[in-house]
Design a protein around this motif. Sequence first.
Motif, PDB file in Angstrom:
ATOM      1  N   ASP A  94     -20.046  36.836  11.079  1.00 43.36           N
ATOM      2  CA  ASP A  94     -19.009  35.810  10.932  1.00 43.36           C
ATOM      3  C   ASP A  94     -17.977  35.859  12.057  1.00 43.36           C
ATOM      4  O   ASP A  94     -17.607  34.842  12.632  1.00 43.36           O
ATOM      5  CB  ASP A  94     -18.271  36.050   9.610  1.00 43.36           C
ATOM      6  N   LEU A  95     -17.505  37.092  12.336  1.00 41.89           N
ATOM      7  CA  LEU A  95     -16.521  37.285  13.395  1.00 41.89           C
ATOM      8  C   LEU A  95     -17.138  36.946  14.747  1.00 41.89           C
ATOM      9  O   LEU A  95     -16.514  36.310  15.585  1.00 41.89           O
ATOM     10  CB  LEU A  95     -16.042  38.744  13.416  1.00 41.89           C
ATOM     11  N   THR A  96     -18.387  37.384  14.934  1.00 36.42           N
ATOM     12  CA  THR A  96     -19.067  37.085  16.190  1.00 36.42           C
ATOM     13  C   THR A  96     -19.106  35.581  16.432  1.00 36.42           C
ATOM     14  O   THR A  96     -18.856  35.125  17.541  1.00 36.42           O
ATOM     15  CB  THR A  96     -20.502  37.664  16.176  1.00 36.42           C
ATOM     16  N   ALA A  97     -19.362  34.805  15.361  1.00 38.71           N
ATOM     17  CA  ALA A  97     -19.411  33.343  15.506  1.00 38.71           C
ATOM     18  C   ALA A  97     -18.097  32.810  16.053  1.00 38.71           C
ATOM     19  O   ALA A  97     -18.088  31.940  16.931  1.00 38.71           O
ATOM     20  CB  ALA A  97     -19.738  32.691  14.174  1.00 38.71           C
ATOM     21  N   VAL A  98     -16.982  33.357  15.552  1.00 39.14           N
ATOM     22  CA  VAL A  98     -15.672  32.926  16.052  1.00 39.14           C
ATOM     23  C   VAL A  98     -15.511  33.308  17.529  1.00 39.14           C
ATOM     24  O   VAL A  98     -15.073  32.507  18.353  1.00 39.14           O
ATOM     25  CB  VAL A  98     -14.529  33.543  15.213  1.00 39.14           C
TER      26      VAL A  98
END
Lengths: 138, 235
Positions: free
Chosen positions: B153-157
């Motif tokens: 999820d964080l990587t997507a951001v």
Amino acid sequence: MSSRTVTARATHVLRHSAPLQVGVVIGFWLAGEGIVRLFGLPLPGGIVGLVIVLALLASRRVRTRSMRRGAQWLLADMLLFFVPAVLAVLDHQELLGLTGLKILAVILVSTVSVMITTAFTVDRCYRWRADHAGSAPH
Amino acid sequence: MPDPLLIDSALRILLWSAVTVGFYWGAKQIYRRWPRWWLSPLLVTPVLIAAVVLALHASYRDYIGGTHWLVLLLGPATVAFAIPIYEQRGLIRRHWPVLLIGMLVGSGTSVLTSWALATLAGLDGALRLSLLPRSISTPFAMEVSGDIGGIPDLTAVFVVITGIAGAAMGDIILARVPIASALARGALFGVGAHGAGTARAAQIGETEGAVAGLVMVLVGLLNVLAAPLVAQLLR
């Protein structure tokens, strides 16, 4: 009307309609998604769709003319499709403080490094090959 | 009497889609007149939308519920790259070793500098790992992030931030550092800023766009293949 003229007419209409061509591109994307699900591939469906279209173009089963306008339409405004994803930042308030600034700095410096090293490497190798092939780089 | 829930979600899609497309269109007109990096539509549009979301006391869930279909169009957009890639096949066939070297060097730089800079900034654990795959396109990056112990999820951001920042900084770099070949200009955007960079490259030139699109796809595949190896090294 024979079936041949019907096909010819359909091809003619397809070659001049951007919305229809977008539909064709979406169809290939759905096919890619289907294949990914069916075989449990660790790949995005869009990539599989892209490989399918490339294979069909290379084997001359499909002409670029039947998708060119639709593809251009999708690619010209691709930035719009990223916009909603950016708003995910709203859900990560922890990124708004000092940690966020640090992360931003890491991303900015790293991205500039990647871009400069990549461009220089490609540019150098390109010139080296051009020189050694006996023709001047342009 | 139609289902009120259905009307609610239909309204949500209409409202948020209209806000998004409207602001994007407006931002594009402004950028066409004043092409400054800080007026880039990918920077201006989200800020304006965030202001509306916050002013209406809505949440990201409400917003994405109405606009997810736009994000889904990234799939067909990926397929659309088949056309410019095929049309530039001669160039790609001639220069694939150069592009391959560029991708390896660029990808290596991305992972190493992310790791080193994150360590320097005192970021560690899953946060640092989540930063490593940020220069490849979202679906690949989330796959790699999970593989190496990051938070997808964080990587997507981070991927999205990289894309916006990269598309803008690519312009700044090109304005200051002369890069003669279209091949190198395309690779710069494709390796450095995935889809957003590729979209920008396609606006600069057809060759740049095709090279960036091809490189983006290949660098994503390369990273997915290398992820188990990187995970081994990190352990």
